[in-house]
Design a protein around this motif. Structure first.
Motif, PDB file in Angstrom:
ATOM      1  N   ALA A 153       0.786  -1.256  -0.043  1.00  0.00           N
ATOM      2  CA  ALA A 153       0.093  -0.003  -0.016  1.00  0.00           C
ATOM      3  C   ALA A 153       0.825   1.223   0.138  1.00  0.00           C
ATOM      4  O   ALA A 153       0.407   2.522  -0.134  1.00  0.00           O
ATOM      5  CB  ALA A 153      -0.980  -0.051   1.150  1.00  0.00           C
ATOM      6  N   GLU A 154       2.118   1.109   0.283  1.00  0.00           N
ATOM      7  CA  GLU A 154       2.969   2.169   0.355  1.00  0.00           C
ATOM      8  C   GLU A 154       3.095   3.312  -0.879  1.00  0.00           C
ATOM      9  O   GLU A 154       2.767   4.452  -0.822  1.00  0.00           O
ATOM     10  CB  GLU A 154       4.522   1.547   0.264  1.00  0.00           C
ATOM     11  N   THR A 155       2.598   2.504  -2.312  1.00  0.00           N
ATOM     12  CA  THR A 155       2.602   3.741  -3.366  1.00  0.00           C
ATOM     13  C   THR A 155       1.148   3.831  -3.800  1.00  0.00           C
ATOM     14  O   THR A 155       0.801   4.419  -4.677  1.00  0.00           O
ATOM     15  CB  THR A 155       3.480   3.546  -4.316  1.00  0.00           C
ATOM     16  N   ASP A 156       0.419   3.246  -3.104  1.00  0.00           N
ATOM     17  CA  ASP A 156      -1.075   3.408  -3.583  1.00  0.00           C
ATOM     18  C   ASP A 156      -2.298   3.365  -2.272  1.00  0.00           C
ATOM     19  O   ASP A 156      -2.472   2.221  -1.796  1.00  0.00           O
ATOM     20  CB  ASP A 156      -1.617   2.390  -4.510  1.00  0.00           C
ATOM     21  N   PHE A 157      -2.392   4.528  -1.867  1.00  0.00           N
ATOM     22  CA  PHE A 157      -3.216   4.652  -0.537  1.00  0.00           C
ATOM     23  C   PHE A 157      -4.333   4.077  -0.709  1.00  0.00           C
ATOM     24  O   PHE A 157      -4.975   3.502   0.355  1.00  0.00           O
ATOM     25  CB  PHE A 157      -3.085   6.238  -0.358  1.00  0.00           C
ATOM     26  N   SER A 158      -4.947   4.054  -1.702  1.00  0.00           N
ATOM     27  CA  SER A 158      -6.533   3.356  -1.882  1.00  0.00           C
ATOM     28  C   SER A 158      -6.738   1.936  -1.296  1.00  0.00           C
ATOM     29  O   SER A 158      -7.549   1.630  -0.659  1.00  0.00           O
ATOM     30  CB  SER A 158      -6.991   3.356  -3.475  1.00  0.00           C
ATOM     31  N   LYS A 159      -5.181   1.448  -1.372  1.00  0.00           N
ATOM     32  CA  LYS A 159      -5.343  -0.078  -0.915  1.00  0.00           C
ATOM     33  C   LYS A 159      -5.693   0.020   0.618  1.00  0.00           C
ATOM     34  O   LYS A 159      -6.097  -1.212   1.052  1.00  0.00           O
ATOM     35  CB  LYS A 159      -4.019  -0.731  -1.373  1.00  0.00           C
ATOM     36  N   LEU A 160      -5.286   0.996   1.290  1.00  0.00           N
ATOM     37  CA  LEU A 160      -5.543   1.141   2.793  1.00  0.00           C
ATOM     38  C   LEU A 160      -7.011   1.272   3.060  1.00  0.00           C
ATOM     39  O   LEU A 160      -7.540   0.830   4.174  1.00  0.00           O
ATOM     40  CB  LEU A 160      -4.712   2.144   3.358  1.00  0.00           C
ATOM     41  N   ILE A 161      -7.769   1.552   1.993  1.00  0.00           N
ATOM     42  CA  ILE A 161      -9.177   2.111   2.425  1.00  0.00           C
ATOM     43  C   ILE A 161      -9.945   0.497   2.047  1.00  0.00           C
ATOM     44  O   ILE A 161     -10.866   0.262   2.845  1.00  0.00           O
ATOM     45  CB  ILE A 161      -9.683   2.701   1.222  1.00  0.00           C
ATOM     46  N   TYR A 162      -9.511  -0.329   1.300  1.00  0.00           N
ATOM     47  CA  TYR A 162     -10.267  -1.643   0.990  1.00  0.00           C
ATOM     48  C   TYR A 162     -10.627  -2.497   2.211  1.00  0.00           C
ATOM     49  O   TYR A 162     -11.734  -2.603   2.293  1.00  0.00           O
ATOM     50  CB  TYR A 162      -9.405  -2.277   0.079  1.00  0.00           C
ATOM     51  N   PRO A 163      -9.737  -2.598   3.319  1.00  0.00           N
ATOM     52  CA  PRO A 163     -10.005  -3.526   4.364  1.00  0.00           C
ATOM     53  C   PRO A 163     -11.374  -2.722   4.895  1.00  0.00           C
ATOM     54  O   PRO A 163     -12.254  -3.595   5.544  1.00  0.00           O
ATOM     55  CB  PRO A 163      -9.067  -3.588   5.059  1.00  0.00           C
ATOM     56  N   LEU A 164     -11.182  -1.494   5.157  1.00  0.00           N
ATOM     57  CA  LEU A 164     -12.430  -0.843   5.962  1.00  0.00           C
ATOM     58  C   LEU A 164     -13.601  -0.637   5.007  1.00  0.00           C
ATOM     59  O   LEU A 164     -14.786  -0.727   5.494  1.00  0.00           O
ATOM     60  CB  LEU A 164     -11.964   0.438   6.184  1.00  0.00           C
ATOM     61  N   MET A 165     -13.541  -0.845   3.716  1.00  0.00           N
ATOM     62  CA  MET A 165     -14.612  -1.067   2.908  1.00  0.00           C
ATOM     63  C   MET A 165     -15.458  -2.292   3.105  1.00  0.00           C
ATOM     64  O   MET A 165     -16.639  -2.343   3.204  1.00  0.00           O
ATOM     65  CB  MET A 165     -14.603  -0.750   1.321  1.00  0.00           C
ATOM     66  N   GLN A 166     -14.387  -3.343   3.269  1.00  0.00           N
ATOM     67  CA  GLN A 166     -15.097  -4.687   3.409  1.00  0.00           C
ATOM     68  C   GLN A 166     -15.894  -4.784   4.624  1.00  0.00           C
ATOM     69  O   GLN A 166     -17.013  -5.240   4.743  1.00  0.00           O
ATOM     70  CB  GLN A 166     -13.936  -5.636   3.307  1.00  0.00           C
ATOM     71  N   VAL A 167     -15.153  -4.200   5.592  1.00  0.00           N
ATOM     72  CA  VAL A 167     -16.087  -4.065   6.798  1.00  0.00           C
ATOM     73  C   VAL A 167     -17.203  -3.395   6.676  1.00  0.00           C
ATOM     74  O   VAL A 167     -18.343  -3.728   7.337  1.00  0.00           O
ATOM     75  CB  VAL A 167     -15.003  -3.440   7.748  1.00  0.00           C
ATOM     76  N   SER A 168     -17.234  -2.129   6.157  1.00  0.00           N
ATOM     77  CA  SER A 168     -18.275  -1.322   5.999  1.00  0.00           C
ATOM     78  C   SER A 168     -19.461  -2.151   5.106  1.00  0.00           C
ATOM     79  O   SER A 168     -20.542  -1.745   5.300  1.00  0.00           O
ATOM     80  CB  SER A 168     -17.928  -0.150   5.117  1.00  0.00           C
ATOM     81  N   ASP A 169     -18.986  -2.813   4.099  1.00  0.00           N
ATOM     82  CA  ASP A 169     -20.005  -3.758   3.407  1.00  0.00           C
ATOM     83  C   ASP A 169     -20.864  -4.477   4.524  1.00  0.00           C
ATOM     84  O   ASP A 169     -22.051  -4.551   4.324  1.00  0.00           O
ATOM     85  CB  ASP A 169     -19.380  -4.624   2.297  1.00  0.00           C
ATOM     86  N   ILE A 170     -20.267  -5.184   5.191  1.00  0.00           N
ATOM     87  CA  ILE A 170     -20.790  -6.055   6.285  1.00  0.00           C
ATOM     88  C   ILE A 170     -21.692  -5.170   7.196  1.00  0.00           C
ATOM     89  O   ILE A 170     -22.915  -5.756   7.304  1.00  0.00           O
ATOM     90  CB  ILE A 170     -19.788  -6.808   7.300  1.00  0.00           C
ATOM     91  N   PHE A 171     -21.278  -4.303   7.709  1.00  0.00           N
ATOM     92  CA  PHE A 171     -22.308  -3.346   8.725  1.00  0.00           C
ATOM     93  C   PHE A 171     -23.398  -2.859   7.612  1.00  0.00           C
ATOM     94  O   PHE A 171     -24.614  -2.699   8.040  1.00  0.00           O
ATOM     95  CB  PHE A 171     -21.692  -2.177   9.142  1.00  0.00           C
ATOM     96  N   TYR A 172     -23.041  -2.336   6.590  1.00  0.00           N
ATOM     97  CA  TYR A 172     -24.234  -1.568   5.462  1.00  0.00           C
ATOM     98  C   TYR A 172     -25.234  -2.672   5.361  1.00  0.00           C
ATOM     99  O   TYR A 172     -26.154  -2.412   5.430  1.00  0.00           O
ATOM    100  CB  TYR A 172     -23.644  -1.203   4.319  1.00  0.00           C
ATOM    101  N   LEU A 173     -24.757  -3.912   5.031  1.00  0.00           N
ATOM    102  CA  LEU A 173     -25.877  -4.747   4.789  1.00  0.00           C
ATOM    103  C   LEU A 173     -26.380  -5.506   5.991  1.00  0.00           C
ATOM    104  O   LEU A 173     -27.535  -6.437   5.632  1.00  0.00           O
ATOM    105  CB  LEU A 173     -25.071  -6.013   3.928  1.00  0.00           C
ATOM    106  N   ASP A 174     -26.003  -5.102   7.243  1.00  0.00           N
ATOM    107  CA  ASP A 174     -26.666  -5.414   8.497  1.00  0.00           C
ATOM    108  C   ASP A 174     -26.807  -7.079   8.431  1.00  0.00           C
ATOM    109  O   ASP A 174     -27.794  -7.666   8.903  1.00  0.00           O
ATOM    110  CB  ASP A 174     -27.991  -4.845   8.486  1.00  0.00           C
ATOM    111  N   LEU A 175     -25.401  -7.805   8.362  1.00  0.00           N
ATOM    112  CA  LEU A 175     -25.407  -9.284   8.123  1.00  0.00           C
ATOM    113  C   LEU A 175     -25.173 -10.088   9.439  1.00  0.00           C
ATOM    114  O   LEU A 175     -24.802  -9.160  10.343  1.00  0.00           O
ATOM    115  CB  LEU A 175     -24.280  -9.582   7.250  1.00  0.00           C
ATOM    116  N   ASP A 176     -25.899 -10.966   9.431  1.00  0.00           N
ATOM    117  CA  ASP A 176     -25.609 -11.871  10.744  1.00  0.00           C
ATOM    118  C   ASP A 176     -24.540 -12.752  10.292  1.00  0.00           C
ATOM    119  O   ASP A 176     -23.771 -13.208  11.253  1.00  0.00           O
ATOM    120  CB  ASP A 176     -26.796 -12.834  10.881  1.00  0.00           C
ATOM    121  N   ILE A 177     -24.244 -13.387   9.089  1.00  0.00           N
ATOM    122  CA  ILE A 177     -23.261 -14.274   8.616  1.00  0.00           C
ATOM    123  C   ILE A 177     -22.624 -13.715   7.513  1.00  0.00           C
ATOM    124  O   ILE A 177     -23.068 -13.102   6.518  1.00  0.00           O
ATOM    125  CB  ILE A 177     -24.030 -15.561   8.243  1.00  0.00           C
TER     126      ILE A 177
END
Ligand SMILES: Nc1ncnc2c1ncn2[C@@H]1O[C@H](COP(=O)(O)OP(=O)(O)OP(=O)(O)O)[C@@H](O)[C@H]1O
Ligand SMILES: N[C@@H](Cc1ccc(O)cc1)C(=O)O
Length: 362
Positions: A153-177
């Motif tokens: 991620a050193e030369t491409d900051f967007s890569k650091l946003i990805y894991p938090l997007m994946q976490v946000s997908d989970i919360f946004y879709l209000d998932l149990d599983i």
């Protein structure tokens, strides 16, 4: 269906459930659970993906309301298909067709794409609140979920946003599983930890096994770290086509790929041919492996269970070549309906042709 049957369906053929107690509890408490898996639509589909597709089938049968997230923006961040979003969207359609060909009732699945999610301001609120509750070091460590190492991620900051997007997908879709291969573990553990901190639903993670690439672990056996990192390092992967058997490969190609594959005698660990048997073929109820070998090598043999296969193989009673031939034959039968779907469906055919002409980048 009673709770025990639902729990059985959700948990069979998995590597871990975080946690099984929580899973039992939610099945008891709720009639309709919300589950999901996300994937980067970034090209062709390999047989490793059928492992999670089988679990999608199980979860649908257990009455789970299932979402499939076409992670288009995530694929863009991860440099897939040269960052061409049109092509990325096409690649997502192909996965749907493969699921259909594999006999999954796609009419019961809600397909959502990342573009839909990020267009809602609530999504960004969730992402920023999540980011407030995690350290940079933890995000960097989670880059294995996108098949990257921390320093990438050193030369491409967007890569650091990805894991938090994946976490946000989970919360946004209000998932149990949340479902994924073991290499997705860090995203799911992150979501569980952050959920507690920001008062969101703590998802139950179901992790399915990873099939090793056809070249075996090679020097990557040296990878030290947590088990998900080891799996991520040597898995069959579509961005390394030489490691993969694709669902559209012809029977002859599959035979040739399997013949050349890493399959050390008597060894089952990180042996892709053994794993195809364990996680795919014997995961089909009623499956038996037919080994058609000449009398001088022991004669034909019908293997009734994976345990039986493992025992015979470890004892050196089945030669790798006989195992390879039998596996190719059985895998070709398993893939026949998918191959047929991709051949007969004009849209699927068109997408496949386009993707085959495209250089698969990452
Ligand atoms: N070899 C495999 N065996 C089993 N499951 C797999 C395998 N590879 C990927 N998966 C699962 O498929 C889902 C999608 O993964 P992912 O998009 O990283 O696949 P990939 O083929 O490795 O692609 P890429 O090479 O583009 O990273 C994830 O849940 C992942 O765990
Ligand atoms: N990280 C997953 C893709 C994914 C993206 C977003 C998600 O919410 C879930 C999964 C992969 O590499 O395959």
């Amino acid at each position: 269906m009673n709770i025990d049957d639902k729990v059985y369906l959700a948990s069979r053929n998995t590597v871990e459930i975080v946690t099984l107690e929580d899973l039992k509890k939610v099945f008891e408490e709720k009639e309709h659970l919300r589950g999901y898996i996300g994937f980067e639509p970034s090209g062709l589909v390999h047989v490793g993906w059928l492992v999670w597709m089988n679990k999608v089938r199980d979860l649908l049968e257990a009455g789970v309301d299932f979402y499939v997230l076409e992670a288009t923006w995530h694929a863009y961040i991860n440099d897939k298909l040269g960052g061409d979003l049109d092509l990325i969207r096409k690649a997502a359609r192909l996965v749907r067709k493969v699921m259909e060909g594999f006999g999954i009732d796609v009419s019961r699945i809600k397909f959502v794409d990342a573009e839909e999610l990020v267009s809602d301001k609530d999504y960004w609120e969730t992402l920023i609140r999540s980011a407030k509750n995690v350290s940079l070091a933890r995000v960097k460590r989670a880059l294995t979920i996108m098949g990257r190492k921390s320093d990438e991620a050193e030369t491409d900051f967007s890569k650091l946003i990805y894991p938090l997007m994946q976490v946000s997908d989970i919360f946004y879709l209000d998932l149990d599983i949340v479902l994924g291969g073991t290499d997705q573990r860090k995203a799911h553990m992150l979501a569980r930890d952050i959920a507690e901190k920001i008062g969101r639903k703590k998802p139950i993670a179901i992790h399915t096994p990873i099939i090793t690439g056809l070249k075996g672990p090679g020097r990557r056996m040296d990878v030290v770290g947590e088990i998900d990192e080891v799996y991520a390092a040597h898995k069959m992967s579509k961005s390394k086509p030489e490691t993969a058997i694709f669902v559209h490969d012809s029977p002859e190609e599959i035979k040739a790929k399997i013949r050349k594959a890493y399959c050390p005698p008597r060894k089952t660990m990180f042996n892709p041919i053994i794993e195809i048997n364990k996680y795919l073929l014997f995961a089909t109820p009623g499956f038996k492996l037919y080994v058609d070998r000449p009398e001088k090598y022991g004669g034909p043999l019908t293997i009734e269970s994976y345990d039986e296969l493992e025992k015979l193989y470890v004892e050196g009673k089945i030669h790798p070549l006989d195992l390879k031939n039998a596996t190719a034959e059985a895998l070709n039968k398993l893939l026949a309906p998918i191959r047929e779907k991709l051949r007969r469906d004009p849209e699927a055919r068109e997408i496949l042709e386009t993707l085959l002409k495209t250089k698969i980048t990452r």
